[in-house]
Design a protein around this motif. Structure first.
Motif, short mmCIF file in Angstrom:
data_model
loop_
_atom_site.label_atom_id
_atom_site.label_comp_id
_atom_site.label_asym_id
_atom_site.label_seq_id
_atom_site.Cartn_x
_atom_site.Cartn_y
_atom_site.Cartn_z
N ARG A 100 48.68 28.45 43.71
CA ARG A 100 48.78 27.69 42.47
C ARG A 100 47.45 27.69 41.71
NH1 ARG A 100 52.11 22.33 43.99
NH2 ARG A 100 52.26 22.21 41.73
N LEU A 101 46.33 27.59 42.45
CA LEU A 101 45.03 27.66 41.78
C LEU A 101 44.80 29.02 41.15
CD1 LEU A 101 42.49 25.84 44.16
CD2 LEU A 101 43.48 25.00 42.06
N GLY A 102 45.13 30.07 41.90
CA GLY A 102 44.88 31.43 41.42
C GLY A 102 45.63 31.75 40.14
N THR A 103 46.90 31.40 40.09
CA THR A 103 47.68 31.70 38.88
C THR A 103 47.22 30.84 37.71
OG1 THR A 103 49.38 30.15 39.68
CG2 THR A 103 49.72 32.50 40.14
N GLU A 104 46.86 29.57 37.99
CA GLU A 104 46.39 28.70 36.90
C GLU A 104 45.08 29.21 36.31
OE1 GLU A 104 46.78 25.20 34.50
OE2 GLU A 104 48.15 26.19 35.90
N ILE A 105 44.16 29.62 37.16
CA ILE A 105 42.87 30.13 36.68
C ILE A 105 43.06 31.41 35.89
CG2 ILE A 105 40.67 31.13 37.42
CD1 ILE A 105 40.76 29.14 39.80
N LEU A 106 43.88 32.32 36.40
CA LEU A 106 44.07 33.61 35.72
C LEU A 106 44.77 33.44 34.37
CD1 LEU A 106 45.05 35.93 38.70
CD2 LEU A 106 42.96 35.99 37.36
N HIS A 107 45.67 32.46 34.27
CA HIS A 107 46.35 32.24 32.99
C HIS A 107 45.39 31.77 31.91
CE1 HIS A 107 50.56 33.07 33.56
NE2 HIS A 107 50.60 32.40 34.69
N HIS A 108 44.28 31.13 32.32
CA HIS A 108 43.32 30.61 31.35
C HIS A 108 42.08 31.49 31.22
CE1 HIS A 108 45.69 26.93 32.08
NE2 HIS A 108 45.33 26.60 30.85
N LEU A 109 41.94 32.47 32.08
CA LEU A 109 40.75 33.33 32.04
C LEU A 109 40.92 34.37 30.94
CD1 LEU A 109 38.18 33.36 33.80
CD2 LEU A 109 39.19 35.26 35.07
N PRO A 110 40.01 34.42 29.97
CA PRO A 110 40.21 35.32 28.82
C PRO A 110 40.29 36.79 29.17
CG PRO A 110 38.46 33.71 28.39
CD PRO A 110 38.80 33.61 29.83
N ASN A 111 39.51 37.21 30.15
CA ASN A 111 39.47 38.64 30.47
C ASN A 111 40.33 39.02 31.67
OD1 ASN A 111 37.92 37.23 32.26
ND2 ASN A 111 36.23 38.70 32.34
N ALA A 112 41.27 38.14 32.04
CA ALA A 112 42.15 38.45 33.17
C ALA A 112 43.13 39.56 32.78
CB ALA A 112 42.91 37.21 33.61
N SER A 113 43.36 40.48 33.69
CA SER A 113 44.26 41.61 33.44
C SER A 113 45.49 41.49 34.33
CB SER A 113 43.55 42.93 33.70
OG SER A 113 43.20 43.05 35.07
N ILE A 114 46.46 42.36 34.07
CA ILE A 114 47.67 42.38 34.90
C ILE A 114 47.31 42.73 36.34
CG2 ILE A 114 49.89 43.53 35.24
CD1 ILE A 114 50.10 43.89 32.28
N ASP A 115 46.33 43.62 36.51
CA ASP A 115 45.91 44.00 37.87
C ASP A 115 45.37 42.80 38.64
OD1 ASP A 115 46.63 46.60 37.37
OD2 ASP A 115 44.62 47.21 36.73
N ASP A 116 44.67 41.89 37.95
CA ASP A 116 44.16 40.68 38.62
C ASP A 116 45.30 39.81 39.11
OD1 ASP A 116 41.51 41.41 38.07
OD2 ASP A 116 41.58 40.49 36.09
#
Length: 435
Positions: A100-116
């Motif tokens: 849950r933390l990982g998906t929440e952080i990635l959804h808000h991270l500007p430079n997150a990619s699909i690979d992340d």
């Protein structure tokens, strides 16, 4: 994620610091301070690994609460090491927290990619089998939003054939959704292929298109027979049936979706039925019938203006009562309070021949106190006379037809103290000849 302890069911004591623990400042200087977990023998006890992982989780939480997503992502890469914990109870909690933390952080991270995203999902799928199907389903949602249809289909296919232990009710629901989205993806791929036909289509490509059509048809038809809210799947299946000119079957599907008592109440089902009937030139009686049910469910729906128009057009004498009730119900919702089309519709009804005068009188007597306070307070009249003259003129004429006459000076005259110069233009607008 404003209250992560409550969200993840973690006690506040989990974040408390022991007297001999490393301070937050020391931990921030070295985010890789998490010690390797010792092997667990017998009763579990808190170790340096547990203390440092707890510190890391606290820093991640604080960073998320302050929307410092880059810092949260950096410490999250260290917190993933807690998956190595061999304590069963801690491991189960840790998996859910990391997911849950990982998906929440990635959804808000500007430079997150699909690979992340895919990397986090793969880590979670390999960390335990109990949530495999649920994680695959969430991963497919994310891939769908990013247009990765083939990869989403691959993930759902792997989840579709996944089996582990005795299936629970929750797992049965997940498998139902997985099957539904498998059919939906088949529909998307089929729709994409037929919307962009290739000039060099061969027998093989046509066979592929037919295969996706068959797979989607079979899956979607089975899913939408089960009670539930299946709006996107129903619309997809109806599109396929219409493409195949199977209009009768499409009508049966929509009628079952709208009127089957085993299905939960769903206003959209009646909207889809009305739009389908209108699209295929159904008789007015069928259109009125579908909108009448929609009115009983959602009296404030925008299609109620169509309902009034149909009633006045098809049954000018017998349906004026129903049209009046529908229109006045509509105007009692705040979202319609200043809608010019709704007031024009009411004006049109009131301008009908006076053989229904007693009906209007009775209805107005029942609603007068509400309407005078809701629509015709002096400050409302003054505001509308300044900002929306046309709406003001329509409401003034409605009030006259209802037998009321406000004597306030600001209602009779414009703010300058003379008759508004736009009066003639607004009268033309009310009568349907807007310039």
């Amino acid at each position: 994620m404003d209250d992560i302890e409550a969200e993840l069911n973690i006690s506040a004591a989990h974040f408390d610091s022991a007297g001999n623990e490393t301070t937050n400042e020391e931990f921030i200087k070295n985010p890789l301070l998490i010690e390797a977990p010792p092997k667990s023998y017998g009763n579990s006890r808190e170790t340096g690994f547990h203390r440092s992982s707890r510190k890391c989780l606290k820093i991640i939480r604080d960073a998320m609460l302050h929307h410092n997503w880059q810092t949260a992502a950096e410490y999250f890469t260290s917190y993933i090491q807690t998956l190595e914990d061999t304590t069963v109870q801690r491991a189960l909690l840790t998996r859910d927290v990391i997911w849950r933390l990982g998906t929440e952080i990635l959804h808000h991270l500007p430079n997150a990619s699909i690979d992340d995203f895919n990397a986090v999902y793969e880590i979670m799928k390999n960390a335990g089998v109990s949530n495999f199907a649920k994680i695959c389903l969430e991963q497919a949602y994310h891939l769908l939003l990013n247009g990765e249809f083939d990869e989403a289909k691959r993930q759902l296919s792997s989840a579709r054939h996944w089996r582990y232990g005795k299936r629970t009710d929750a797992q049965s629901l997940e498998m139902k959704l997985i099957n539904a989205y498998c059919g939906f993806l088949d529909y998307i791929i089929w729709s994409k292929n037929i919307s962009t036909p290739s000039e060099t289509e061969d027998v093989r490509s046509l066979h592929e298109i037919s295969k996706y059509f068959r797979q989607a048809s079979v899956t979607l038809s089975e899913i939408i027979k089960q009670p539930g809210i299946w709006d996107p799947f129903v619309l997809s299946y109806i599109t396929m049936l219409e493409h195949n000119h199977n209009i009768d079957e499409a009508l049966k599907v929509l009628q079952n979706y709208a009127y089957n008592k085993e299905f939960p109440s769903n206003p959209n089902a009646h909207v889809y039925l009305y739009q389908f009937l209108k699209r295929h030139n159904a008789p007015p009686a069928a259109l009125i019938s579908s909108l009448r049910v929609l009115h009983s469910v959602v009296p404030s729906h925008k299609l109620m203006l169509d309902f009034c128009s149909l009633l006045l057009k098809e049954h000018p004498e017998t349906a004026i009562k129903e049209a009046l009730l529908v229109c006045m119900d509509l105007l009692e919702y705040s979202s319609w309070k200043c809608d010019r089309d709704a007031w024009k519709c009411l004006l049109k009804i009131l301008q009908r021949p006076k053989n229904e005068h007693n009906l209007v009188k009775e209805e107005w007597a029942a609603r007068r106190s509400l309407w005078m306070a809701f629509h015709f307070r002096p400050y409302i009249i003054k505001m509308e006379s300044q900002k929306d003259v046309r709406l003001w003129r329509i409401k003034e004429r409605v009030l006259k037809l209802l037998g009321e006459d406000l004597h306030a000076e600001d209602f009779r005259k414009s703010p300058s103290g003379r008759r508004d110069r736009h009066h003639n233009a607004s009268e033309d607008y009310v009568n349907g000849s807007e310039s």
